[in-house]
Write a protein that holds these residues in place. Structure first.
Motif, short mmCIF file in Angstrom:
data_model
loop_
_atom_site.label_atom_id
_atom_site.label_comp_id
_atom_site.label_asym_id
_atom_site.label_seq_id
_atom_site.Cartn_x
_atom_site.Cartn_y
_atom_site.Cartn_z
N UNK A 105 -3.62 0.44 -11.57
CA UNK A 105 -2.11 0.75 -11.23
C UNK A 105 -2.08 2.25 -11.09
N UNK A 106 -1.78 2.69 -9.87
CA UNK A 106 -2.10 4.27 -9.63
C UNK A 106 -0.93 4.48 -8.48
N UNK A 107 -0.36 5.87 -8.93
CA UNK A 107 0.52 6.53 -7.99
C UNK A 107 -0.27 7.18 -7.22
N UNK A 108 -0.29 6.85 -5.85
CA UNK A 108 -1.37 7.48 -5.04
C UNK A 108 -0.63 7.01 -3.55
N UNK A 109 -0.83 8.06 -2.62
CA UNK A 109 -0.18 7.71 -1.00
C UNK A 109 -1.22 6.73 -0.64
N UNK A 110 -0.56 5.69 0.20
CA UNK A 110 -1.28 4.80 0.95
C UNK A 110 -2.04 5.17 2.00
N UNK A 111 -1.98 6.62 2.48
CA UNK A 111 -2.63 7.20 3.51
C UNK A 111 -3.95 8.02 3.07
N UNK A 112 -3.88 8.54 1.78
CA UNK A 112 -5.11 9.07 1.17
C UNK A 112 -5.99 8.09 0.24
N UNK A 113 -5.53 6.83 -0.10
CA UNK A 113 -6.16 5.94 -0.92
C UNK A 113 -7.40 5.80 -0.46
N UNK B 144 4.93 13.61 -5.12
CA UNK B 144 5.13 11.96 -5.63
C UNK B 144 6.09 11.35 -4.50
N UNK B 145 6.88 12.04 -3.87
CA UNK B 145 7.44 11.30 -2.70
C UNK B 145 6.65 10.66 -1.58
N UNK B 146 5.57 11.27 -1.48
CA UNK B 146 4.55 10.67 -0.47
C UNK B 146 3.70 9.39 -1.37
N UNK C 213 -12.63 -3.26 -10.06
CA UNK C 213 -11.52 -3.90 -10.18
C UNK C 213 -11.10 -5.04 -9.30
N UNK C 214 -10.44 -6.07 -10.24
CA UNK C 214 -10.23 -7.29 -9.38
C UNK C 214 -9.09 -7.09 -8.63
N UNK C 215 -8.19 -6.06 -8.56
CA UNK C 215 -7.00 -5.79 -7.75
C UNK C 215 -6.53 -4.36 -8.14
N UNK C 216 -5.75 -3.72 -7.20
CA UNK C 216 -5.39 -2.59 -7.71
C UNK C 216 -3.90 -2.45 -6.82
N UNK C 217 -2.92 -2.00 -7.69
CA UNK C 217 -1.61 -1.72 -7.11
C UNK C 217 -1.58 -0.44 -6.89
N UNK C 218 -1.22 0.22 -5.55
CA UNK C 218 -1.23 1.47 -5.22
C UNK C 218 0.31 1.78 -4.78
N UNK C 219 0.68 2.74 -5.29
CA UNK C 219 2.36 2.89 -5.31
C UNK C 219 2.79 3.03 -3.88
N UNK C 220 1.97 3.74 -3.12
CA UNK C 220 2.18 4.18 -1.84
C UNK C 220 2.44 2.81 -0.99
N UNK C 221 1.55 1.91 -1.29
CA UNK C 221 1.71 0.76 -0.50
C UNK C 221 2.81 -0.31 -0.70
N UNK C 222 3.14 -0.48 -2.05
CA UNK C 222 4.49 -1.01 -2.33
C UNK C 222 5.58 -0.26 -2.31
N UNK C 223 5.55 1.24 -2.14
CA UNK C 223 6.72 1.94 -2.09
C UNK C 223 7.45 1.85 -3.74
N UNK C 224 6.80 1.56 -4.47
CA UNK C 224 7.36 1.57 -6.04
C UNK C 224 6.45 2.84 -6.69
N UNK C 225 7.19 3.37 -7.66
CA UNK C 225 6.06 4.23 -8.44
C UNK C 225 6.53 4.18 -9.83
N UNK C 226 5.26 4.55 -10.63
CA UNK C 226 5.39 4.63 -12.06
C UNK C 226 6.47 5.90 -12.14
N UNK C 227 7.26 5.73 -13.37
CA UNK C 227 7.47 4.90 -14.17
C UNK C 227 8.67 3.62 -14.03
N UNK C 228 8.75 3.54 -12.82
CA UNK C 228 9.82 2.33 -12.65
C UNK C 228 9.11 0.99 -13.10
N UNK C 229 10.16 0.32 -13.56
CA UNK C 229 9.72 -0.89 -14.12
C UNK C 229 9.37 -1.75 -13.11
N UNK C 230 9.84 -1.85 -11.82
CA UNK C 230 9.49 -2.61 -10.99
C UNK C 230 7.91 -2.72 -10.34
#
Length: 207
Positions: free
Chosen positions: A108-116, A47-49, A129-146
């Motif tokens: 909306x996925x928890x996924x490393x920006x390097x492996x996605x 999850x850190x990655x 998908x019209x768009x995808x939020x990848x946690x590793x790209x934003x450096x945010x992760x579920x279940x954080x509200x951000x």
């Protein structure tokens, strides 16, 4: 209530990802393999990655702690694609049905920006998908509200007047659904494709 957009989690809903798919090849004994994944290459470490730490840094950090397991730790990301067995056909069938019904779809996925990028290159259904939020790209992760706020902002870039209550989120982790509901979204805890499809229809989604 009208649902105007559906947001999908990926792992466990659309993708069969599991470290055991790789480590069965590397650690034959079931108990030994489970112990390794529970105590060394843990989900919390991965999850850190997913949250934005580089694969190289995460690997180096773990090898410093467990140098005796260096080959097994190195394999985690060097052979990461072997953990991704493939898609989950019943989940993808829901996605395709919604696409055919012209429902706006987002990820909306928890996924490393390097492996996605591997998933993007090998699984054409991600183009639905019209768009995808990848946690590793934003450096945010579920279940954080951000990260939910970032996802809703992304949805609103396509559907400007949409309200949180008009978005339904599908995820196989109950805590991630609880976080979305706390922010006013609709949520479906994905236990089976059959139950998820039924719940979508209860929410008035026709597909």
């Amino acid at each position: 209530m009208t649902i105007r957009a559906v947001v999908f989690d990926f792992g466990g809903v659309l993708f069969d990802w599991n470290p055991h798919h790789l480590y069965r090849k590397l650690i034959a004994d079931d108990r030994e393999r489970q112990h390794f994944l529970d105590t060394i290459c843990t989900q919390a470490w991965n999850t850190e990655q997913d949250a934005g730490r580089s694969l190289a840094e995460g690997t180096r950090h773990l090898i410093e702690q467990y140098p005796q397991h260096e080959p097994l730790i190195q394999a985690y990301y060097e052979r990461w694609h072997e953990m991704l067995r493939g898609s989950l056909p019943e989940g993808v069938a829901i996605l395709e049905g919604l696409h055919q019904a012209n429902m706006p779809l987002f990820g909306l996925t928890n996924w490393s920006a390097e492996t996605f990028p591997y998933a993007r290159a090998h699984y054409p259904f991600l183009q639905r998908f019209r768009d995808i939020v990848v946690s590793g790209e934003l450096k945010l992760i579920k279940p954080d509200a951000a990260i939910y706020h970032a996802s809703l902002s992304q949805v609103r870039a396509h559907l400007p007047a949409i309200q949180a209550s008009e978005v339904v989120f599908i995820d196989d982790v109950a805590g991630n659904i609880e976080a979305a509901i706390a922010l006013g979204w609709q949520g479906i805890h994905h236990v089976s494709a059959e139950r998820t499809a039924a719940r979508l229809r209860e929410l008035g989604v026709r597909f």
